[in-house]
Design a protein around this motif. Structure first.
Motif, PDB file in Angstrom:
ATOM      1  N   CYS A  78       0.786  -1.077   0.062  1.00 19.74           N
ATOM      2  CA  CYS A  78       0.071  -0.014   0.109  1.00 19.74           C
ATOM      3  C   CYS A  78       0.785   0.972  -0.156  1.00 19.74           C
ATOM      4  N   GLY A  79       2.194   1.295   0.352  1.00 16.24           N
ATOM      5  CA  GLY A  79       3.272   2.348   0.425  1.00 16.24           C
ATOM      6  C   GLY A  79       3.188   3.060   1.722  1.00 16.24           C
ATOM      7  N   GLY A  80       2.159   2.520   2.610  1.00 15.55           N
ATOM      8  CA  GLY A  80       2.313   3.185   3.684  1.00 15.55           C
ATOM      9  C   GLY A  80       3.612   3.464   4.467  1.00 15.55           C
ATOM     10  N   LEU A  81       3.838   4.588   5.355  1.00 13.70           N
ATOM     11  CA  LEU A  81       5.322   4.900   5.933  1.00 13.70           C
ATOM     12  C   LEU A  81       5.029   4.749   7.231  1.00 13.70           C
ATOM     13  N   LEU A  82       6.111   4.328   8.042  1.00 17.89           N
ATOM     14  CA  LEU A  82       6.210   4.388   9.429  1.00 17.89           C
ATOM     15  C   LEU A  82       7.472   4.929   9.768  1.00 17.89           C
ATOM     16  N   ASP A  83       7.433   5.832  10.872  1.00 19.31           N
ATOM     17  CA  ASP A  83       8.826   6.128  11.186  1.00 19.31           C
ATOM     18  C   ASP A  83       9.523   5.019  12.217  1.00 19.31           C
ATOM     19  N   ILE A  84      10.716   4.803  12.175  1.00 20.67           N
ATOM     20  CA  ILE A  84      11.244   3.907  12.851  1.00 20.67           C
ATOM     21  C   ILE A  84      12.617   4.429  13.461  1.00 20.67           C
ATOM     22  N   HIS A  85      13.045   4.396  14.818  1.00 22.55           N
ATOM     23  CA  HIS A  85      14.220   4.997  15.218  1.00 22.55           C
ATOM     24  C   HIS A  85      15.255   3.626  15.436  1.00 22.55           C
ATOM     25  N   LEU A  86      16.255   3.652  14.809  1.00 18.19           N
ATOM     26  CA  LEU A  86      17.147   2.676  14.786  1.00 18.19           C
ATOM     27  C   LEU A  86      18.556   3.187  15.073  1.00 18.19           C
ATOM     28  N   ALA A  87      19.461   2.562  15.372  1.00 15.91           N
ATOM     29  CA  ALA A  87      20.679   3.057  15.763  1.00 15.91           C
ATOM     30  C   ALA A  87      21.344   3.807  14.627  1.00 15.91           C
ATOM     31  N   ASP A  88      22.059   4.862  14.601  1.00 18.96           N
ATOM     32  CA  ASP A  88      22.803   5.592  13.647  1.00 18.96           C
ATOM     33  C   ASP A  88      23.763   4.747  13.054  1.00 18.96           C
ATOM     34  N   LEU A  89      23.754   4.659  11.827  1.00 18.67           N
ATOM     35  CA  LEU A  89      24.812   3.905  10.879  1.00 18.67           C
ATOM     36  C   LEU A  89      25.994   4.588  10.309  1.00 18.67           C
ATOM     37  N   THR A  90      25.831   5.986  10.594  1.00 17.65           N
ATOM     38  CA  THR A  90      26.888   6.907   9.884  1.00 17.65           C
ATOM     39  C   THR A  90      28.242   6.188  10.240  1.00 17.65           C
ATOM     40  N   ALA A  91      28.789   6.080  11.324  1.00 16.62           N
ATOM     41  CA  ALA A  91      30.129   5.720  11.579  1.00 16.62           C
ATOM     42  C   ALA A  91      30.397   4.430  11.077  1.00 16.62           C
ATOM     43  N   ASP A  92      29.526   3.557  10.677  1.00 13.75           N
ATOM     44  CA  ASP A  92      29.757   1.998  10.166  1.00 13.75           C
ATOM     45  C   ASP A  92      29.714   2.266   8.569  1.00 13.75           C
ATOM     46  N   LEU A  93      28.985   3.126   8.263  1.00 13.26           N
ATOM     47  CA  LEU A  93      29.063   3.473   6.699  1.00 13.26           C
ATOM     48  C   LEU A  93      30.353   4.136   6.377  1.00 13.26           C
ATOM     49  N   GLU A  94      30.621   5.106   7.055  1.00 10.92           N
ATOM     50  CA  GLU A  94      32.105   5.741   6.744  1.00 10.92           C
ATOM     51  C   GLU A  94      33.245   4.823   6.914  1.00 10.92           C
ATOM     52  N   LYS A  95      33.020   3.843   7.663  1.00 12.21           N
ATOM     53  CA  LYS A  95      34.270   2.844   8.089  1.00 12.21           C
ATOM     54  C   LYS A  95      34.072   2.116   6.692  1.00 12.21           C
ATOM     55  N   GLN A  96      32.993   1.600   6.208  1.00  8.18           N
ATOM     56  CA  GLN A  96      32.983   0.809   5.240  1.00  8.18           C
ATOM     57  C   GLN A  96      32.910   1.325   3.780  1.00  8.18           C
ATOM     58  N   THR A  97      32.813   2.605   3.738  1.00  7.60           N
ATOM     59  CA  THR A  97      33.062   3.291   1.967  1.00  7.60           C
ATOM     60  C   THR A  97      34.187   3.922   2.247  1.00  7.60           C
ATOM     61  N   GLY A  98      34.736   4.316   3.454  1.00  7.09           N
ATOM     62  CA  GLY A  98      35.986   5.186   3.419  1.00  7.09           C
ATOM     63  C   GLY A  98      35.529   6.842   3.222  1.00  7.09           C
ATOM     64  N   PHE A  99      34.385   6.901   2.929  1.00  7.37           N
ATOM     65  CA  PHE A  99      33.906   8.371   2.783  1.00  7.37           C
ATOM     66  C   PHE A  99      32.938   9.114   3.910  1.00  7.37           C
ATOM     67  N   SER A 100      33.072  10.182   4.006  1.00  3.43           N
ATOM     68  CA  SER A 100      32.679  11.003   4.825  1.00  3.43           C
ATOM     69  C   SER A 100      31.153  11.124   4.607  1.00  3.43           C
ATOM     70  N   ILE A 101      30.153  10.527   5.309  1.00  6.16           N
ATOM     71  CA  ILE A 101      28.777  10.395   4.887  1.00  6.16           C
ATOM     72  C   ILE A 101      27.937  11.481   5.381  1.00  6.16           C
ATOM     73  N   GLU A 102      27.206  12.427   4.715  1.00  2.78           N
ATOM     74  CA  GLU A 102      26.659  13.486   5.046  1.00  2.78           C
ATOM     75  C   GLU A 102      25.162  13.195   5.597  1.00  2.78           C
ATOM     76  N   GLY A 103      24.534  11.916   5.444  1.00  2.00           N
ATOM     77  CA  GLY A 103      23.214  11.473   5.953  1.00  2.00           C
ATOM     78  C   GLY A 103      22.906  10.391   4.949  1.00  2.00           C
ATOM     79  N   TYR A 104      21.834   9.528   5.405  1.00  2.00           N
ATOM     80  CA  TYR A 104      21.243   8.635   4.557  1.00  2.00           C
ATOM     81  C   TYR A 104      20.020   8.325   4.837  1.00  2.00           C
ATOM     82  N   ASP A 105      19.181   7.676   4.012  1.00  3.11           N
ATOM     83  CA  ASP A 105      17.709   7.509   4.096  1.00  3.11           C
ATOM     84  C   ASP A 105      17.370   5.894   3.907  1.00  3.11           C
ATOM     85  N   LEU A 106      17.280   5.497   5.016  1.00  7.33           N
ATOM     86  CA  LEU A 106      17.074   4.086   5.117  1.00  7.33           C
ATOM     87  C   LEU A 106      15.555   3.607   4.958  1.00  7.33           C
TER      88      LEU A 106
END
Length: 131
Positions: A78-106
């Motif tokens: 149906c395309g319905g959206l719900l907010d969820i609050h998960l742990a911030d993955l920014t540090a893990d993403l930066e470590k895995q990619t080698g780039f500074s991450i400005e933000g992400y949309d999960l």
């Protein structure tokens, strides 16, 4: 812009993820002369400034949300959206990619309870008709 504050207030206080048309209809209650193109222009400006989030789901109109750190469950039926609050993955993403991450949309796809129940009812109905 003239309507920017009103639109920002609507996005920041509304509990749902509104489309541009829904924002337009809400804003029109306070500003009867506003036109839809103005709402789109202001939403794009607010998004470019980083004051709101734009949520795109394939096959559905874009929706707008407050700009706080959170993720979304998206019902694939149906395309319905719900907010969820998960742990911030920014540090893990930066470590895995080698780039500074400005933000992400999960966006995590799932079937909401209503769609799951409808699907199960359809399956049960199909099994009954096969007998």
């Amino acid at each position: 812009m003239r309507y920017e504050k009103g639109i920002l207030d609507i996005i920041n206080t509304e509990k749902t993820h509104m489309t541009a048309e829904q924002v337009f209809l809400t804003l029109k209650q306070s500003y009867p002369s506003v036109v839809l193109a103005t709402v789109y222009n202001n939403l794009n400006s607010l998004y470019q400034q980083g004051k709101i989030r734009k949520i795109s789901v394939e096959g559905r109109p874009d929706r707008y949300d407050i700009n706080t750190r959170h993720d979304h469950l998206v019902c694939r039926r149906c395309g319905g959206l719900l907010d969820i609050h998960l742990a911030d993955l920014t540090a893990d993403l930066e470590k895995q990619t080698g780039f500074s991450i400005e933000g992400y949309d999960l966006k995590i796809q799932y079937l909401c309870p209503q769609c799951r129940a409808e699907r199960e009812a359809d399956i049960t109905e199909n099994k009954s008709s096969d007998l």
